[in-house]
Write a protein that holds these residues in place. Structure first.
Motif, short mmCIF file in Angstrom:
data_model
loop_
_atom_site.label_atom_id
_atom_site.label_comp_id
_atom_site.label_asym_id
_atom_site.label_seq_id
_atom_site.Cartn_x
_atom_site.Cartn_y
_atom_site.Cartn_z
N GLN A 1 31.50 37.31 49.88
CA GLN A 1 31.99 38.23 48.86
C GLN A 1 32.84 39.35 49.45
O GLN A 1 33.87 39.72 48.89
CB GLN A 1 30.81 38.83 48.08
N GLU A 2 32.40 39.92 50.59
CA GLU A 2 33.16 41.00 51.20
C GLU A 2 34.54 40.53 51.63
O GLU A 2 35.53 41.25 51.49
CB GLU A 2 32.38 41.57 52.39
N GLU A 3 34.60 39.33 52.18
CA GLU A 3 35.89 38.76 52.58
C GLU A 3 36.81 38.61 51.38
O GLU A 3 37.99 38.96 51.43
CB GLU A 3 35.67 37.41 53.27
N ALA A 4 36.28 38.10 50.28
CA ALA A 4 37.09 37.92 49.08
C ALA A 4 37.60 39.24 48.55
O ALA A 4 38.78 39.38 48.18
CB ALA A 4 36.26 37.20 48.01
N LEU A 5 36.75 40.25 48.54
CA LEU A 5 37.16 41.56 48.02
C LEU A 5 38.23 42.20 48.89
O LEU A 5 39.17 42.82 48.38
CB LEU A 5 35.94 42.49 47.94
N SER A 6 38.12 42.06 50.20
CA SER A 6 39.04 42.76 51.10
C SER A 6 40.39 42.05 51.22
O SER A 6 41.41 42.69 51.45
CB SER A 6 38.41 42.92 52.49
N LEU A 7 40.43 40.73 51.08
CA LEU A 7 41.65 39.97 51.32
C LEU A 7 42.52 39.75 50.09
O LEU A 7 43.74 39.72 50.19
CB LEU A 7 41.30 38.58 51.88
N SER A 8 41.91 39.60 48.94
CA SER A 8 42.58 38.94 47.81
C SER A 8 43.36 39.88 46.91
O SER A 8 42.98 41.02 46.67
CB SER A 8 41.52 38.21 46.96
N ASP A 9 44.47 39.35 46.38
CA ASP A 9 45.12 39.98 45.24
C ASP A 9 44.33 39.67 43.97
O ASP A 9 44.22 40.51 43.07
CB ASP A 9 46.54 39.45 45.06
N ARG A 10 43.79 38.44 43.93
CA ARG A 10 43.01 38.01 42.77
C ARG A 10 41.94 37.05 43.24
O ARG A 10 42.12 36.33 44.23
CB ARG A 10 43.93 37.34 41.73
N ILE A 11 40.81 37.05 42.53
CA ILE A 11 39.68 36.19 42.86
C ILE A 11 39.35 35.35 41.64
O ILE A 11 39.33 35.84 40.51
CB ILE A 11 38.44 37.03 43.26
N ALA A 12 39.08 34.06 41.89
CA ALA A 12 38.59 33.17 40.84
C ALA A 12 37.16 32.78 41.22
O ALA A 12 36.94 32.16 42.26
CB ALA A 12 39.47 31.93 40.73
N ILE A 13 36.19 33.18 40.39
CA ILE A 13 34.79 32.93 40.69
C ILE A 13 34.35 31.65 39.99
O ILE A 13 34.54 31.48 38.78
CB ILE A 13 33.91 34.11 40.26
N LEU A 14 33.74 30.76 40.77
CA LEU A 14 33.29 29.46 40.27
C LEU A 14 31.78 29.37 40.34
O LEU A 14 31.14 29.91 41.23
CB LEU A 14 33.91 28.34 41.11
N ASN A 15 31.22 28.64 39.38
CA ASN A 15 29.78 28.37 39.38
C ASN A 15 29.54 27.06 38.64
O ASN A 15 30.04 26.87 37.53
CB ASN A 15 29.01 29.50 38.70
N GLY A 16 28.83 26.15 39.28
CA GLY A 16 28.55 24.87 38.65
C GLY A 16 29.78 24.08 38.28
O GLY A 16 29.79 23.35 37.29
N GLY A 17 30.86 24.22 39.09
CA GLY A 17 32.09 23.48 38.81
C GLY A 17 32.99 24.12 37.78
O GLY A 17 34.07 23.60 37.50
N ARG A 18 32.58 25.25 37.22
CA ARG A 18 33.37 25.91 36.17
C ARG A 18 33.92 27.24 36.66
O ARG A 18 33.29 27.93 37.46
CB ARG A 18 32.52 26.15 34.91
#
Length: 370
Positions: free
Chosen positions: A200-217
């Motif tokens: 999570q920390e890597e995603a927050l620090s690197l990204s312009d945008r994040i797409a969160i997935l769970n159970g294939g969705r």
């Protein structure tokens, strides 16, 4: 390495991939803008690597389309997609030097020797390894090997750069350093980056945008700040950082919820219907320790149940009568007390700190392939 080439736009439309009765990706649609750094984030088994493999062309979706700048490339083989890729294990050739590893994609494309030499030199300079061209991979640190893999993925000017957990094999300190370098590299080259991680920390620090997935969705997408400050569901709030969850019923005026004898204030824009059951997510760093006589929109008394020292702050778990255990993270340098188990404390936070989220619905069984 030209840094002024515009990135390419990528569209995923209704991507579905099943393995037997298991749906690894379920009707995922996503737009990735030119030059954007997008991260696919989720726990193990959430479908993020499956989506990346569909983008790369290594996995064929059962339904849906992959479009590059509006052109359907779903049936295009990986070698014709012109995408660079950095794998978790770097996949360097141990018998080739750094320069030879970086030159490999150029040899496959049959560029002339002078062109190869110039492009390899530029790529190694880009990742700050210009002086290590003659080294063998075994002579490099993990961070240097990762830079070589990045240079090899960028040397042929790919349309997109795909990153499959590229920093996961590194220790925490080096990983943090390379996150900064990778973000700076993205700015310099202007390419579209698609990254996969469960960090999570890597995603927050690197990204312009994040797409969160769970159970294939795909459950939520947005900027790091949007997702962290305004999660839609318990899962997103809990997965992207730590959160306290408070349940109660909305008061008649809609300005707060009632949990036992405690009133938890809501931001003016929330206004749930009177009597509705509301679930709130409250970030621990938004909880303050109140001094005697100090007020807040929401105030609750409790007792320190346990605590830990984090260097920059203290993490407290405070037992309360109406809200259960609450976690608070307080700065250590000016803490007004020495934490101790059993210590009575008063906590408080502003009305906008606790945000309504949806309770996660039970996962539905994945449909069987027809």
């Amino acid at each position: 390495m030209p840094g002024d080439v515009a990135g390419h736009a990528l569209s995923l439309r209704g991507i579905t991939k099943r393995y037997g009765g298991f749906a690894a990706a379920q009707d995922v649609s996503l737009e990735i803008g030119r030059g954007e750094f997008l991260t696919l984030l989720g726990p193990s088994g959430s479908g993020k690597t499956t989506l990346l493999m569909c983008i790369a062309g290594f996995v064929a979706p059962d339904a849906g389309q992959v479009l590059l700048d509006g052109r359907d490339i779903t049936a295009l083989p990986p070698e014709r997609r012109d995408f660079g890729m950095v794998f978790q294990g770097y996949a360097l050739f141990p018998h080739l030097s750094v320069a030879e590893n970086v030159a490999f994609p150029l040899r496959v494309r049959r560029l002339s020797k002078p062109e190869q030499t110039a492009k390899v030199r530029a790529a190694l300079d880009l990742v700050q390894l210009g002086g290590l061209a003659d080294r063998m991979p075994a002579q490099l640190s993990g961070g240097q090997q990762q830079r070589v893999a990045l240079a090899r993925a960028l040397v042929f000017d790919p349309a997109l750069l795909l990153l499959d957990e590229p920093l996961s094999a590194l220790d925490k300190k080096l990983r943090a350093e390379l996150q900064e370098e990778l973000k700076a590299l993205h700015r310099r080259v202007g390419r579209t980056f698609v990254n996969v991680t469960h960090d999570q920390e890597e995603a927050l620090s690197l990204s312009d945008r994040i797409a969160i997935l769970n159970g294939g969705r795909l459950v939520q997408q947005g900027s790091p700040a949007q997702l962290y400050e305004a999660p839609r569901s318990r899962f997103v709030a809990d997965f992207l950082g730590k959160a306290n969850f408070i349940a109660g019923r909305a008061e008649p005026d809609g300005g707060g919820i009632r949990a036992g004898a405690t009133r938890v204030a809501l931001a003016p824009g929330a206004r749930p219907p009177a009597g509705a059951l509301v679930l709130l997510a409250l970030r621990p760093e938004k909880v303050a320790l109140l001094s005697p006589g100090q007020g807040a929109d929401t105030v609750v008394d409790g007792t320190v149940e346990r605590w830990s020292y984090l260097g920059s702050g203290f993490s407290l778990v405070v037992a309360t009568a109406d809200l259960g255990p609450l976690r608070a993270i307080l700065p250590a340098w000016n803490a007004p007390f020495a934490p101790a188990e059993g210590l009575p404390v008063r906590l408080g936070w502003a009305a906008g700190a606790a945000v309504p989220v949806e309770e996660d619905a039970p996962a539905a069984p994945a449909p069987l392939a027809p």
